[in-house]
Design an enzyme around this catalytic site. Structure first.
Site, PDB file in Angstrom:
ATOM      1  N   SER A  13      65.555  34.227   8.755  1.00  0.00           N
ATOM      2  CA  SER A  13      66.064  35.233   9.688  1.00  0.00           C
ATOM      3  C   SER A  13      66.397  34.633  11.049  1.00  0.00           C
ATOM      4  CB  SER A  13      65.049  36.372   9.835  1.00  0.00           C
ATOM      5  OG  SER A  13      63.795  35.882  10.305  1.00  0.00           O
ATOM      6  N   TRP A  14      65.497  33.814  11.605  1.00  0.00           N
ATOM      7  CA  TRP A  14      65.722  33.263  12.933  1.00  0.00           C
ATOM      8  C   TRP A  14      66.789  32.173  12.906  1.00  0.00           C
ATOM      9  CZ3 TRP A  14      66.197  34.844  17.340  1.00  0.00           C
ATOM     10  CH2 TRP A  14      65.896  34.158  18.521  1.00  0.00           C
ATOM     11  N   LYS A 108      57.359  28.418  15.099  1.00  0.00           N
ATOM     12  CA  LYS A 108      56.159  28.696  15.894  1.00  0.00           C
ATOM     13  C   LYS A 108      54.928  28.580  15.010  1.00  0.00           C
ATOM     14  CE  LYS A 108      58.762  31.831  18.889  1.00  0.00           C
ATOM     15  NZ  LYS A 108      59.005  33.229  19.307  1.00  0.00           N
ATOM     16  N   GLY A 139      60.317  32.015  22.669  1.00  0.00           N
ATOM     17  CA  GLY A 139      60.224  33.142  23.586  1.00  0.00           C
ATOM     18  C   GLY A 139      60.264  34.459  22.842  1.00  0.00           C
ATOM     19  N   SER A 141      61.602  37.135  20.939  1.00  0.00           N
ATOM     20  CA  SER A 141      62.888  37.202  20.235  1.00  0.00           C
ATOM     21  C   SER A 141      62.706  37.664  18.801  1.00  0.00           C
ATOM     22  CB  SER A 141      63.551  35.822  20.249  1.00  0.00           C
ATOM     23  OG  SER A 141      62.613  34.813  19.879  1.00  0.00           O
ATOM     24  N   ALA A 143      64.586  38.356  15.475  1.00  0.00           N
ATOM     25  CA  ALA A 143      65.874  38.015  14.873  1.00  0.00           C
ATOM     26  C   ALA A 143      66.701  39.266  14.605  1.00  0.00           C
ATOM     27  CB  ALA A 143      65.642  37.242  13.575  1.00  0.00           C
ATOM     28  N   LYS A 194      50.298  33.174  19.723  1.00  0.00           N
ATOM     29  CA  LYS A 194      50.539  34.617  19.846  1.00  0.00           C
ATOM     30  C   LYS A 194      50.614  35.288  18.480  1.00  0.00           C
ATOM     31  CE  LYS A 194      55.019  34.250  18.623  1.00  0.00           C
ATOM     32  NZ  LYS A 194      55.837  35.031  17.662  1.00  0.00           N
ATOM     33  N   ASP A 247      56.474  36.651  24.854  1.00  0.00           N
ATOM     34  CA  ASP A 247      56.454  36.541  23.393  1.00  0.00           C
ATOM     35  C   ASP A 247      55.272  37.294  22.798  1.00  0.00           C
ATOM     36  OD1 ASP A 247      57.415  35.776  20.956  1.00  0.00           O
ATOM     37  OD2 ASP A 247      56.987  33.647  21.178  1.00  0.00           O
ATOM     38  N   SER A 257      57.809  42.513  13.900  1.00  0.00           N
ATOM     39  CA  SER A 257      56.994  41.302  13.785  1.00  0.00           C
ATOM     40  C   SER A 257      56.288  41.258  12.440  1.00  0.00           C
ATOM     41  CB  SER A 257      55.957  41.260  14.917  1.00  0.00           C
ATOM     42  OG  SER A 257      54.939  40.327  14.634  1.00  0.00           O
TER      43      SER A 257
END
Length: 338
Positions: A13-14, A108, A139, A141, A143, A194, A247, A257
């Site tokens: 996705s990202w 991440k 950061g 975001s 997607a 995170k 984030d 998320s």
């Protein structure tokens, strides 16, 4: 900026969303993946429906399964693959690449066994004569929002400011804006850790707790993320920026998320095996929880939320018991990163 050729490794996705940003900026984009049916879908139908059911990609975005073809004469490479395969893909790149390029990553997490940051892995596996200083793109975001060109502001971090500024110019446009930072440790640890707090925040929602509890886990989660980051050499100021609290807010409060959704399902009583099977995407917060817990134990850093989530995921501790154990911890003062 003149037109650049960028290889995006990872058609998730990202990776797909960032490919569209680069294409919108007039760059040549080559997506690389190892699933022929997905690559064929991108090239034939200009879609990636596993992640975006209603999005049509620009026909100039081309996907490949051949890594050598993907990397031929590129100016920059963006890694957007799951943490657990970053080292393997980096090794393949090192064996294939024949010229020096800008190396970026937008994943991440921490490597599960070594607990290493992803920039460290890339530095270890890709020789210096083939790469720049690594640039971390991180950061707040989702997607799902970037792909529809909703406003997104994130960070490009590198030990070399000029390299970070190159990436800033590469990506920035009217809906996507990057700020530079030289605190690679801070930006990477913020992005990785995170996800753990997002699992916890989702679990609170699944259990039916209210906004007070959700705000508390974000604030206290940020405190322990900062503690570990500072112990590793980061600046505490980084955690007050986009890649830190920004984030954490977006990941710890949104149904977009996957880490939050995984926590929500845990809170509602679903098993981890079922959650991972149903999600259809990598839940980085699960593996990062173990890596962060072990790293905190090694460094003597106090991380009660991470420890509680670790006990729930890996030792079957009852979630409510873990929550109330934190509530009954020794009284403490609150300070900058207490």
């Amino acid at each position: 900026m003149e037109k650049q050729t960028v290889a995006v490794l990872g058609p998730g996705s990202w990776g797909t969303a960032l490919s569209q940003v680069l294409n919108d900026n007039g760059h040549e984009v080559r997506i690389w993946g190892n699933l022929p049916e997905q690559i064929n879908e991108i090239n034939t139908h200009h879609t990636n429906k596993h992640y975006f059911k209603d999005v049509v990609l620009d026909e100039n975005i081309i996907a490949y399964t051949d890594l050598a073809e993907t990397l031929k004469d590129v100016d920059a490479i963006l890694f957007v693959v799951p943490t657990k395969v970053t080292r393997l893909v980096a090794q393949q790149v090192a064996q294939t690449l024949d010229h020096k390029v800008i190396i970026m990553h937008a994943s991440k997490g921490l490597e599960p066994d070594s607990h290493k940051r992803l920039s460290t892995i890339l530095e270890e596996e890709i020789p210096e004569h083939l790469r720049s200083d690594i640039v971390v793109v991180s950061g707040p975001s989702h997607a799902e929002e970037t792909i529809v060109r909703d406003l997104t502001l994130i960070t490009a971090a590198s030990k070399d400011l000029q390299t970070a500024q190159y990436v800033q110019k590469l990506f920035s446009n009217h809906y996507f804006r990057l700020y530079t930072n030289t605190d690679v440790i801070g930006v990477e640890t913020a992005g990785a850790l995170k996800n753990i707090i997002a699992v916890g925040a989702g679990a609170l929602h699944g259990l039916g707790f209210g906004d007070n509890a959700k705000a508390a886990i974000i604030a206290r989660g940020l405190a322990e993320i900062t503690r570990l980051g500072v112990a590793l050499g980061a600046s505490p100021l980084t955690y007050s920026g986009l890649s830190g609290v920004g984030d954490l807010i977006v990941t710890g409060t949104s149904i977009h998320s996957r880490n939050w959704r995984a926590g929500d399902a845990l809170g509602r009583g679903e098993s981890l095996a079922d959650i991972e099977a149903n999600m259809g995407m990598v839940i980085e917060g699960i593996s990062t929880t173990r890596a962060a817990y072990e790293l905190a134990q090694e460094l003597g850093v106090y991380m009660p939320i991470t420890q509680a989530i670790y006990q729930v995921i890996y030792h079957g501790t009852n979630i409510k018991d873990a929550i109330y154990d934190i509530m009954n911890n020794e009284f403490k003062a609150e300070n900058e990163w207490s």
